[in-house]
Design a protein around this motif. Sequence first.
Motif, PDB file in Angstrom:
ATOM      1  N   ALA A   2       0.834  -1.200   0.000  1.00 36.39           N
ATOM      2  CA  ALA A   2       0.000   0.000   0.000  1.00 36.39           C
ATOM      3  C   ALA A   2       0.869   1.250   0.000  1.00 36.39           C
ATOM      4  O   ALA A   2       2.011   1.240   0.463  1.00 36.39           O
ATOM      5  CB  ALA A   2      -0.904  -0.001   1.229  1.00 36.39           C
ATOM      6  N   PHE A  25      -5.230   5.469   1.550  1.00 40.14           N
ATOM      7  CA  PHE A  25      -4.202   4.587   1.001  1.00 40.14           C
ATOM      8  C   PHE A  25      -4.648   4.023  -0.344  1.00 40.14           C
ATOM      9  O   PHE A  25      -5.844   3.866  -0.607  1.00 40.14           O
ATOM     10  CB  PHE A  25      -3.920   3.426   1.962  1.00 40.14           C
ATOM     11  CG  PHE A  25      -3.401   3.853   3.304  1.00 40.14           C
ATOM     12  CD1 PHE A  25      -2.046   3.888   3.563  1.00 40.14           C
ATOM     13  CD2 PHE A  25      -4.276   4.253   4.307  1.00 40.14           C
ATOM     14  CE1 PHE A  25      -1.558   4.298   4.793  1.00 40.14           C
ATOM     15  CE2 PHE A  25      -3.806   4.672   5.538  1.00 40.14           C
ATOM     16  CZ  PHE A  25      -2.444   4.693   5.780  1.00 40.14           C
ATOM     17  N   LEU A  28      -4.447  -1.335  -1.121  1.00 38.89           N
ATOM     18  CA  LEU A  28      -4.899  -2.264  -0.093  1.00 38.89           C
ATOM     19  C   LEU A  28      -5.562  -3.475  -0.748  1.00 38.89           C
ATOM     20  O   LEU A  28      -6.010  -3.421  -1.894  1.00 38.89           O
ATOM     21  CB  LEU A  28      -5.861  -1.562   0.866  1.00 38.89           C
ATOM     22  CG  LEU A  28      -5.261  -0.380   1.646  1.00 38.89           C
ATOM     23  CD1 LEU A  28      -6.321   0.270   2.523  1.00 38.89           C
ATOM     24  CD2 LEU A  28      -4.067  -0.816   2.491  1.00 38.89           C
ATOM     25  N   GLN A  29      -5.659  -4.570   0.025  1.00 42.19           N
ATOM     26  CA  GLN A  29      -6.006  -5.844  -0.594  1.00 42.19           C
ATOM     27  C   GLN A  29      -7.494  -6.170  -0.587  1.00 42.19           C
ATOM     28  O   GLN A  29      -7.983  -6.834  -1.505  1.00 42.19           O
ATOM     29  CB  GLN A  29      -5.236  -6.980   0.117  1.00 42.19           C
ATOM     30  CG  GLN A  29      -3.730  -6.879  -0.050  1.00 42.19           C
ATOM     31  CD  GLN A  29      -2.988  -7.953   0.717  1.00 42.19           C
ATOM     32  OE1 GLN A  29      -3.544  -8.604   1.610  1.00 42.19           O
ATOM     33  NE2 GLN A  29      -1.732  -8.157   0.375  1.00 42.19           N
ATOM     34  N   ASP A  30      -8.238  -5.738   0.432  1.00 39.47           N
ATOM     35  CA  ASP A  30      -9.604  -6.244   0.570  1.00 39.47           C
ATOM     36  C   ASP A  30     -10.670  -5.355  -0.066  1.00 39.47           C
ATOM     37  O   ASP A  30     -11.857  -5.643   0.019  1.00 39.47           O
ATOM     38  CB  ASP A  30      -9.939  -6.507   2.044  1.00 39.47           C
ATOM     39  CG  ASP A  30      -9.990  -5.234   2.889  1.00 39.47           C
ATOM     40  OD1 ASP A  30      -9.898  -4.130   2.312  1.00 39.47           O
ATOM     41  OD2 ASP A  30     -10.126  -5.348   4.119  1.00 39.47           O
ATOM     42  N   GLU A  33     -12.188   0.855   2.235  1.00 39.17           N
ATOM     43  CA  GLU A  33     -11.550   2.165   2.334  1.00 39.17           C
ATOM     44  C   GLU A  33     -11.128   2.428   3.782  1.00 39.17           C
ATOM     45  O   GLU A  33     -11.721   3.228   4.493  1.00 39.17           O
ATOM     46  CB  GLU A  33     -12.498   3.250   1.810  1.00 39.17           C
ATOM     47  CG  GLU A  33     -12.788   3.102   0.323  1.00 39.17           C
ATOM     48  CD  GLU A  33     -13.687   4.202  -0.222  1.00 39.17           C
ATOM     49  OE1 GLU A  33     -14.622   4.624   0.502  1.00 39.17           O
ATOM     50  OE2 GLU A  33     -13.461   4.633  -1.361  1.00 39.17           O
ATOM     51  N   HIS A  34     -10.062   1.749   4.206  1.00 37.17           N
ATOM     52  CA  HIS A  34      -9.512   1.949   5.535  1.00 37.17           C
ATOM     53  C   HIS A  34      -8.745   3.282   5.576  1.00 37.17           C
ATOM     54  O   HIS A  34      -8.178   3.709   4.569  1.00 37.17           O
ATOM     55  CB  HIS A  34      -8.563   0.813   5.905  1.00 37.17           C
ATOM     56  CG  HIS A  34      -9.131  -0.557   5.712  1.00 37.17           C
ATOM     57  ND1 HIS A  34     -10.283  -0.985   6.339  1.00 37.17           N
ATOM     58  CD2 HIS A  34      -8.701  -1.599   4.948  1.00 37.17           C
ATOM     59  CE1 HIS A  34     -10.531  -2.241   5.984  1.00 37.17           C
ATOM     60  NE2 HIS A  34      -9.603  -2.627   5.144  1.00 37.17           N
ATOM     61  N   LEU A  91     -10.596   0.610  10.587  1.00 34.03           N
ATOM     62  CA  LEU A  91     -10.735  -0.474   9.623  1.00 34.03           C
ATOM     63  C   LEU A  91     -12.202  -0.772   9.373  1.00 34.03           C
ATOM     64  O   LEU A  91     -12.986  -0.952  10.307  1.00 34.03           O
ATOM     65  CB  LEU A  91     -10.018  -1.726  10.148  1.00 34.03           C
ATOM     66  CG  LEU A  91      -8.552  -1.507  10.552  1.00 34.03           C
ATOM     67  CD1 LEU A  91      -7.986  -2.771  11.212  1.00 34.03           C
ATOM     68  CD2 LEU A  91      -7.710  -1.111   9.343  1.00 34.03           C
ATOM     69  N   SER A 133      -4.445  -7.850   7.634  1.00 27.67           N
ATOM     70  CA  SER A 133      -3.375  -7.742   6.638  1.00 27.67           C
ATOM     71  C   SER A 133      -3.254  -6.314   6.101  1.00 27.67           C
ATOM     72  O   SER A 133      -2.140  -5.806   5.906  1.00 27.67           O
ATOM     73  CB  SER A 133      -3.629  -8.704   5.481  1.00 27.67           C
ATOM     74  OG  SER A 133      -3.657 -10.042   5.917  1.00 27.67           O
ATOM     75  N   ASP A 134      -4.389  -5.674   5.845  1.00 28.24           N
ATOM     76  CA  ASP A 134      -4.329  -4.306   5.337  1.00 28.24           C
ATOM     77  C   ASP A 134      -3.807  -3.332   6.393  1.00 28.24           C
ATOM     78  O   ASP A 134      -3.161  -2.334   6.059  1.00 28.24           O
ATOM     79  CB  ASP A 134      -5.705  -3.861   4.845  1.00 28.24           C
ATOM     80  CG  ASP A 134      -5.968  -4.313   3.417  1.00 28.24           C
ATOM     81  OD1 ASP A 134      -5.026  -4.756   2.736  1.00 28.24           O
ATOM     82  OD2 ASP A 134      -7.129  -4.232   2.968  1.00 28.24           O
ATOM     83  N   LEU A 137      -0.194  -3.438   6.008  1.00 28.38           N
ATOM     84  CA  LEU A 137       0.224  -2.673   4.832  1.00 28.38           C
ATOM     85  C   LEU A 137       0.192  -1.172   5.109  1.00 28.38           C
ATOM     86  O   LEU A 137       1.064  -0.422   4.654  1.00 28.38           O
ATOM     87  CB  LEU A 137      -0.686  -3.006   3.649  1.00 28.38           C
ATOM     88  CG  LEU A 137      -0.571  -4.410   3.056  1.00 28.38           C
ATOM     89  CD1 LEU A 137      -1.571  -4.582   1.915  1.00 28.38           C
ATOM     90  CD2 LEU A 137       0.843  -4.680   2.554  1.00 28.38           C
ATOM     91  N   MET A 138      -0.808  -0.734   5.849  1.00 30.51           N
ATOM     92  CA  MET A 138      -0.912   0.685   6.177  1.00 30.51           C
ATOM     93  C   MET A 138       0.261   1.132   7.034  1.00 30.51           C
ATOM     94  O   MET A 138       0.854   2.193   6.808  1.00 30.51           O
ATOM     95  CB  MET A 138      -2.242   0.945   6.902  1.00 30.51           C
ATOM     96  CG  MET A 138      -3.461   0.731   6.008  1.00 30.51           C
ATOM     97  SD  MET A 138      -5.005   0.516   6.947  1.00 30.51           S
ATOM     98  CE  MET A 138      -5.301   2.199   7.520  1.00 30.51           C
TER      99      MET A 138
END
Length: 205
Positions: A2, A25, A28-30, A33-34, A91, A133-134, A137-138
């Motif tokens: 990310a 970001f 991201l994978q999922d 919009e985190h 999240l 997981s995200d 990444l963040m």
Amino acid sequence: MAEVRARVQLNVGQHSHIPAEIVSFSGLQDGQEHVALIFNQAESEQEIPLIRMHSECLTGDVFHSSRCDCGEQLNECIETMHQQGGILLYLRQEGRGIGLYNKIDAYVLQSQGMNTYEANNHLGFDDDLRDFSDAVLMLKAMGLSHVKLMTNNPKKLNALRNAGITVDEVVGTEAHVKAGNRSYLETKVKHGDHMLNIKKISKSE
């Protein structure tokens, strides 16, 4: 991996206007919009920042539901980070990952006597479908590999450590007891191994 997409200054908080920087970001994978909220320039000024991974809870965070302690934990986090600095990862994982409508269905089952985990299982879901997981990444997108984690949930601690994020300290949250959520908190301790002081819970009604 990310990447930081955009930063905007705003004020947050339930009872006061606390300055924070909101960060979005890309990569991201999922598909959700985190966002991250940075308090007191924690990312750049703290060698090991305090962070919290807070999963969205519309009923608790916004509507102050008596069924959980999510809104109180969010407010505690914001106030703490206002004083100490820190990064809040917000999240989009409503209802431990089952979504808002399914969470409302689970509320109906809880009204009939099931606990929060039993209700999710009855609807065909595991105890907790959240994936962090995200969040990892963040943190990496912001250049963070060492953190202090504000949580009472061992799953969050293990998720970071298993992903190579060093957690130098765990900062527990308070046991926020109110009418309607004592059984919920006790279930989190007994079933989910949450690190809450059960004696404090019992004395706080």
